[in-house]
Design a protein around this motif. Structure first.
Motif, PDB file in Angstrom:
ATOM      1  N   GLY A   8       0.916  -1.243   0.056  1.00 21.86           N
ATOM      2  CA  GLY A   8       0.165   0.022   0.123  1.00 21.86           C
ATOM      3  C   GLY A   8       0.850   1.118  -0.130  1.00 21.86           C
ATOM      4  O   GLY A   8       2.126   1.159   0.271  1.00 21.86           O
ATOM      5  N   ALA A  12      -0.508   4.341   4.661  1.00 23.68           N
ATOM      6  CA  ALA A  12      -1.645   4.082   4.370  1.00 23.68           C
ATOM      7  C   ALA A  12      -2.093   3.078   5.563  1.00 23.68           C
ATOM      8  O   ALA A  12      -3.185   2.725   5.829  1.00 23.68           O
ATOM      9  N   THR A 133      -5.388   0.499   1.776  1.00 23.43           N
ATOM     10  CA  THR A 133      -5.880   1.824   1.106  1.00 23.43           C
ATOM     11  C   THR A 133      -6.423   2.784   2.416  1.00 23.43           C
ATOM     12  O   THR A 133      -6.832   2.274   3.313  1.00 23.43           O
ATOM     13  N   THR A 164      -2.136   3.852  -5.997  1.00 20.38           N
ATOM     14  CA  THR A 164      -3.125   2.984  -5.383  1.00 20.38           C
ATOM     15  C   THR A 164      -4.188   2.364  -6.246  1.00 20.38           C
ATOM     16  O   THR A 164      -4.309   1.120  -5.886  1.00 20.38           O
ATOM     17  N   VAL A 168      -4.777  -1.922  -6.257  1.00 21.29           N
ATOM     18  CA  VAL A 168      -5.901  -2.211  -5.857  1.00 21.29           C
ATOM     19  C   VAL A 168      -6.321  -3.184  -6.912  1.00 21.29           C
ATOM     20  O   VAL A 168      -6.969  -4.343  -6.844  1.00 21.29           O
ATOM     21  N   VAL A 174      -8.503  -6.459  -0.463  1.00 23.73           N
ATOM     22  CA  VAL A 174      -8.231  -5.031  -0.097  1.00 23.73           C
ATOM     23  C   VAL A 174      -8.594  -4.628   1.344  1.00 23.73           C
ATOM     24  O   VAL A 174      -9.877  -4.892   1.610  1.00 23.73           O
ATOM     25  N   SER A 176      -9.362  -1.727   3.869  1.00 21.02           N
ATOM     26  CA  SER A 176      -9.441  -0.187   4.043  1.00 21.02           C
ATOM     27  C   SER A 176      -9.295   0.410   5.247  1.00 21.02           C
ATOM     28  O   SER A 176      -9.605  -0.391   6.358  1.00 21.02           O
TER      29      SER A 176
END
Ligand code: ADP
Length: 201
Positions: A8, A12, A133, A164, A168, A174, A176
């Motif tokens: 990342g 992040a 992310t 990013t 992704v 992924v 968050s």
């Protein structure tokens, strides 16, 4: 052994998520720490870096490389960044390979915490790619607050990393990190459950 790449953009939350995954049973290899280790005085990469960049990147009256100064030199000049990477990346790759070899016959879930998994070709050795992310504004605020970085330093590092969106697009999972640390802990639970499933547990 299940090999998980955790990457990342800077700020992040890779290291924070890696720490949460350790709590859940992961074995983490910190590529940044391997890089720091490779640059300790007297190491082969230390000699190469001092040859390449001169004594002015050393801490005054010391043999230690001044990492902040080295960063400001290489992030201002892509050719210099490439020269540094050409020295340090193979050493990190070798150290990662050594760690993986030791764990090969175990049933460990090994997480490679590395900013540059794709750039270094490490994505070839990972079974699962996890990308963390966070909104750019949050990343900037965290780096300024927690790491004392300047806006210019952050911008230079962000510009040198894979975008990013591309990370992704390549990710298997992924995570968050757009909220609180408690929210990230819940993401860690979800990621860990998914990794356990992929490890056949
Ligand atoms: P990376 O390893 O991706 O560069 P870090 O995990 O070191 O990022 O996170 C950058 C900084 O932001 C750290 O100091 C960390 O403690 C802090 N941080 C990470 N996630 C959060 C969050 N959800 N809320 C508040 N601070 C956070």
């Amino acid at each position: 052994m299940l090999v998980v790449g955790l990457t990342g953009g800077i700020g992040a939350g890779k290291s924070t998520l890696a720490a949460l995954l350790i709590e859940r049973g992961a074995h983490v290899i910190d590529a940044d720490a391997l890089g720091r280790d490779a640059l300790r005085p007297g190491r082969p990469a230390w000699h190469s870096v001092v040859d390449q960049f001169g004594d002015e990147i050393l801490v005054m009256n010391s043999m230690e490389i001044d990492r902040a100064r080295l960063a400001s030199v290489v992030f201002a000049d892509r050719a210099k960044l490439a020269a540094l990477n050409a020295i340090v990346h193979p050493v990190i790759l070798g150290a990662v390979a050594e760690h993986l070899e030791k764990l090969r016959n175990s049933d460990a879930t090994v997480v490679l915490d590395a900013a540059l998994i794709i750039e270094t070709g490490l994505d070839d050795v990972v079974d699962v790619l996890v990308v963390v992310t966070a909104p750019e504004g949050d990343r900037r605020r965290r780096l300024i607050r927690e790491r004392n970085m300047s806006i210019d330093d952050i911008a230079a590092r962000m510009a040198a990393q894979t975008r990013t969106e591309e990370l992704v697009a390549r990710a298997d999972i992924v995570a968050s990190n757009a909220g609180s640390l408690e929210d990230l802990a819940r993401e860690a639970d979800r990621v860990w459950a998914e990794l356990e499933k992929r490890a056949g547990r």
